[in-house]
Enzyme design. Structure first.
Site, short mmCIF file in Angstrom:
data_model
loop_
_atom_site.label_atom_id
_atom_site.label_comp_id
_atom_site.label_asym_id
_atom_site.label_seq_id
_atom_site.Cartn_x
_atom_site.Cartn_y
_atom_site.Cartn_z
N ASN A 1 -14.28 0.08 -6.94
CA ASN A 1 -15.46 1.15 -6.51
C ASN A 1 -16.26 1.84 -7.49
OD1 ASN A 1 -14.45 0.75 -3.79
ND2 ASN A 1 -13.42 2.51 -3.44
N ASP B 1 0.89 -1.18 0.05
CA ASP B 1 0.03 0.01 -0.10
C ASP B 1 0.75 1.09 -0.23
OD1 ASP B 1 -2.42 1.76 0.78
OD2 ASP B 1 -3.23 -0.21 0.88
N ASN C 1 -3.99 -4.19 23.08
CA ASN C 1 -3.20 -3.74 23.89
C ASN C 1 -3.46 -2.47 24.70
OD1 ASN C 1 -3.66 -1.75 21.98
ND2 ASN C 1 -1.47 -1.28 21.58
N SER D 1 -11.41 -1.08 -0.62
CA SER D 1 -10.19 -1.00 0.06
C SER D 1 -10.13 -1.32 1.44
CB SER D 1 -9.31 0.54 -0.10
OG SER D 1 -8.85 0.89 -1.38
N HIS E 1 -3.75 5.92 3.78
CA HIS E 1 -4.38 4.68 3.32
C HIS E 1 -3.77 3.40 3.79
CE1 HIS E 1 -6.09 1.95 0.25
NE2 HIS E 1 -6.90 2.35 0.27
#
Length: 483
Positions: free
Chosen positions: A325, A179, A234, A412, A221
């Site tokens: 998309n 990415d 965590n 995505s 992104h």
């Protein structure tokens, strides 16, 4: 896939051959190739893929042909028979085929339509300090909620929260976030980040491990995608689908938001050589939304990328990718009005030979997007026997650079949910290879029927249709043993 699925303008076994990354200086045209147009005036700087047989000898001959044609070799992949070259010779595609060495060229194609603006590749620096290598975390019988986990309807919808009672994922499992870069300092990502296996591929597709080069520069992104896959349990922020696995950043998106073929090829080969288990690809390869097999340049590029994906799969990596998309039927292609996107788009007629890459390549899991409740997201691409599974992709809360959190929408965002489930499958069934993980994802997905209100585009059956493929992914069923 529209640009909105990608890091910019978002709407929301082969032999274990050593990886060859050869960076050479500029070459001059060889006088031994009389047929090459040596007198041609320099043209724009362009990058090319040159395909040959996958053997060291054939690749070496093609490297010679590249230099004789007035080009330089940027990187060679002997494993798949692909050389990435650069040249200002306007007749490079003809010249590289001339002479004895040129006969080894199977196909050659430009990787973009606009001149190259990438920087000069630097020699790779020493690898960063070793990443997370702590002991295996297999069971989490009483998971403690993180502060914003209650906002993660998406994890509940795919039963990831229930799956975590069986496993949070294994430290032995590594997921590549192919990415725009990952913020490894984010408190929800740092515990699971593997720096030693991270890389930057955005300078002409040459792998560069300079520490921090794989961090984001202009896009959040990749960091958002990473959080969905593996935000740590965590006590901070959110929890990923597979909060116990490791993640590595494979940066394939440049500062302009483009993912050119040489970047993607670098990412697939790197992931294979680093023995990653799963990779996520929430992008389409620029500058063509669909790369057509019968196009001279596009066909050569399609073949080069196909080889890289196949090699990665053969080396044990499962690739998961966003469907796109554009609200487009991938099974019935007719037109493409947005390509090339690095210049002036030219409307064209397309057909089944034109592929959205990497999502339409063999054994890549293609993921459609759903909204809360499980219905199809209106922007999601679809297509019978094109969509494998569906997952949440609308208004998804995840990590963003600087320690923050934000919501994004797109296929995505759907794809990393499936990558996370795949990582859980690998954790629960460590002997599984990519084809077995793929089968598990399909088998354990929850069958989802077409909408009650008739939509002619949703062809197929409840078990496999154009909108949801084999159904909405189910993390709980996917990690159960003995099925």
């Amino acid at each position: 896939m529209t640009r909105s699925t990608r890091p910019r303008r978002l709407s929301a076994g082969l032999a274990a051959t050593a990886l060859v990354l050869t960076t050479l200086g500029a070459a001059t045209a060889a006088s031994a190739v009389p047929a090459a147009p040596a007198a041609a005036e320099p043209g724009p700087l362009m990058n090319y893929v040159v395909n040959t047989k996958a053997s060291p000898g054939h690749v070496r001959k093609v490297e010679k042909a590249v230099k004789a044609a007035g080009g330089k070799v940027l990187v060679s992949y002997q494993q798949i028979g692909v050389v990435v070259a650069q040249s200002t010779n306007p007749d490079f595609k003809v010249a590289v085929r001339t002479g004895r060495d040129g006969r080894e060229v199977q196909s050659v194609g430009a990787t973009r339509t606009a001149p190259v603006a990438d920087g000069i590749p630097a020699a790779p620096a020493a690898a960063a300090a070793a990443g997370v290598t702590s002991s295996d975390l297999e069971a989490a019988t009483a998971p403690v909620p993180d502060p914003r986990e209650s906002e993660q309807w998406d994890n509940a919808q795919i039963k990831a929260d229930q799956a975590h009672a069986i496993t949070d994922g294994s430290r032995k499992v590594l997921v590549g976030i192919n990415d725009s870069g990952v913020d490894d300092a984010h408190p929800d990502l740092a515990p699971n980040f593997d720096a030693k296996d991270s890389v930057n591929c955005t300078t002409n597709g040459v792998a560069d491990q300079t520490p921090g080069g794989w961090r984001p520069t202009t896009s959040d992104h990749g960091t958002h995608v990473a959080g969905t896959v593996a935000a740590a349990r965590n006590g901070v922020g959110i929890v990923g689908v597979a909060p116990g696995v490791r993640i590595a950043s494979v940066k394939v998106v440049n500062d302009g938001g483009y993912i050119f073929p040489e970047y993607a090829i670098c990412g697939f080969i790197w992931s294979a050589e680093k023995h990653m288990d799963v990779t996520n690809h929430s992008y389409f390869i620029d500058p063509f939304q669909y790369w057509c097999k019968d196009g001279a340049d596009q066909g050569a590029v399609q073949e080069a990328v196909r080889r890289a994906v196949a090699y990665s799969t053969d080396r044990g990596v499962l690739a998961v990718a966003a469907a796109g998309n554009a609200n487009y039927d991938l099974a019935n292609k007719t037109t493409d009005n947005s390509s090339p996107n690095d210049g002036t788009p030219v409307p064209r007629t397309i057909d089944a030979n034109c592929l959205n890459m990497p999502t339409e390549l063999p054994h890549v899991i293609t993921v459609a997007s759903t909204v809360q409740g499980g219905a199809r997201s209106g922007f999601s691409n679809f297509g019978l026997n094109k969509i494998d599974v569906a997952a949440p992709g609308s208004s998804i809360l995840s990590t963003i650079p600087g320690g923050g959190y934000g919501k994004k929408s797109g296929t995505s965002m759907a794809s990393p949910h499936v990558a996370g489930v795949a990582a859980l499958v690998k954790s629960a069934h460590p002997w599984f290879g990519p084809l077995q993980i793929e089968a598990a994802l399909r088998k354990q997905a929850d069958d989802t029927a077409c909408p009650a209100v008739v939509d002619a585009r949703c062809t197929g059956t409840t078990k496999n249709n154009a909108f949801f493929g084999e159904g909405n992914v189910d993390a709980l069923d996917a990690v159960k043993r003995g099925w």
